[in-house]
Design an enzyme around this catalytic site. Structure first.
Site, mmCIF file in Angstrom:
data_model
loop_
_atom_site.group_PDB
_atom_site.id
_atom_site.type_symbol
_atom_site.label_atom_id
_atom_site.label_comp_id
_atom_site.label_asym_id
_atom_site.label_seq_id
_atom_site.Cartn_x
_atom_site.Cartn_y
_atom_site.Cartn_z
ATOM 1 N N GLU A 31 -63.494 81.142 84.970
ATOM 2 C CA GLU A 31 -62.975 82.258 85.004
ATOM 3 C C GLU A 31 -63.727 83.425 85.125
ATOM 4 O OE1 GLU A 31 -59.655 82.274 85.299
ATOM 5 O OE2 GLU A 31 -59.124 80.180 84.308
ATOM 6 N N GLU A 46 -72.837 63.326 73.831
ATOM 7 C CA GLU A 46 -72.790 64.451 72.752
ATOM 8 C C GLU A 46 -74.016 64.041 71.948
ATOM 9 O OE1 GLU A 46 -69.958 63.844 68.954
ATOM 10 O OE2 GLU A 46 -68.794 64.184 71.090
#
Length: 311
Positions: free
Chosen positions: A94, A125
């Site tokens: 963004e 992860e």
């Protein structure tokens, strides 16, 4: 001597986390009317801003440190797995349209790479090595900042990213949703937003995810304010890449200057749609080339450029 299995150790570790706690009072939630479930969920969500508010001093200190590094040319890098990683990628993505950040200035790393945005990548992860490799691929420097994000605060990828970044001299921030987390302990700036047990046991995309989004919003937005990417509360570095954003650009220039529409259109045309430049031409009564020169001399800060014209 007795030993426990890795899976049993992991189960015990998870059970000790507040984000993983079971809430027996919600054990019959699936039998409730939809409206009642919605009310329960809404009430849970309403507790998140208060949890964030308790950590505002730590958040502000981290932001000031991030802004200082970025003002010197450093980058902001988010690193996480699963929901936490996706939120980091979202926040980073963004920044270019909102603040006209340069390519690679704000980066989101997710365990497992881009594929992990839409699907689970097995084992990713759990690997601090993958995090170190991703940071090395960026040629991390001491001017950069790495923000590790993990609801549990124990995700190896996020902790590995922070530890590797710190060893390279980069600024580090650890954002977790449990107290006394390994992630916060590994970072120079630890931020622990304790949101408590979830509506659905262990589903940290809920309150924990909301808390992480709120904090990431603060980190990127306030850092950009500190870097002069706004004029008051106006997004003067917005990149007008579509008709909606072009309309927003015109409105921002109008709000900043009070000029009539025809003057705004001429200013935006003369400055190739650069909102900050257009505002400066109107407020300081200078041409586009002079506006560009003034902004360059002021490190892109509109207020500073205006002060130069009044000096």
């Amino acid at each position: 001597m007795t030993s426990t299995s890795p899976s049993r150790d992991l189960r015990a570790a998870l059970e000790s986390l507040t984000t993983e706690a079971f809430r027996p009072e919600l054990a019959e939630i699936d039998r409730l009317p939809t409206l009642e479930i919605a009310r329960l969920m809404n009430a849970e969500d309403a507790t998140v801003p208060a949890a964030v508010a308790e950590r505002l001093p730590q958040i502000a200190a981290a932001i000031d440190a991030v802004a200082e590094r970025m003002a010197g040319g450093g980058r902001l890098v988010y690193a996480g797995a699963g929901t936490a990683g996706r939120l980091g990628v979202l926040d980073a993505s963004e920044c270019p349209p909102t603040f006209a950040t340069a390519p690679g200035q704000v980066i989101g790393l997710i365990a497992g790479g881009p594929e992990a945005m839409v699907t689970s990548v097995e084992g990713a992860e759990d690997s601090p090595k993958l995090a170190a490799e991703a940071l090395d691929a960026l040629a991390l420097t001491p001017e950069d900042t790495v923000v590790g994000v993990s609801a549990s605060g124990r995700t190896p990828y996020a902790i590995g990213a922070v530890r590797h970044a710190r060893a390279l001299g980069a600024l580090t921030v650890g954002l977790a949703c449990n107290a006394d987390s390994a992630l916060a302990a590994a970072a120079e700036h630890g931020i622990e937003i304790v949101t408590g047990p979830e509506l659905l046991t262990g589903s940290t995309r809920l309150k924990a995810g909301t808390a992480q989004k709120l904090v990431l919003n603060m980190i990127s937005t306030i850092t950009m304010i500190r870097l002069g990417k706004t004029y008051g509360n106006l997004m003067v570095d917005v990149r007008a890449s579509n008709e909606k954003l072009r309309a927003r650009s015109r409105r921002i220039v109008a709000l900043a200057t009070g000029a009539p529409d025809d003057e705004i259109e001429r200013a935006l045309t003369a400055t190739d749609g650069e909102v900050k430049h257009a505002i400066l031409t109107l407020l300081a009564d200078v041409d586009a080339a002079t506006a560009a020169s003034l902004l360059h001399a002021s490190d892109g800060r509109l207020r500073a450029a205006l002060e130069r014209t009044r000096g």
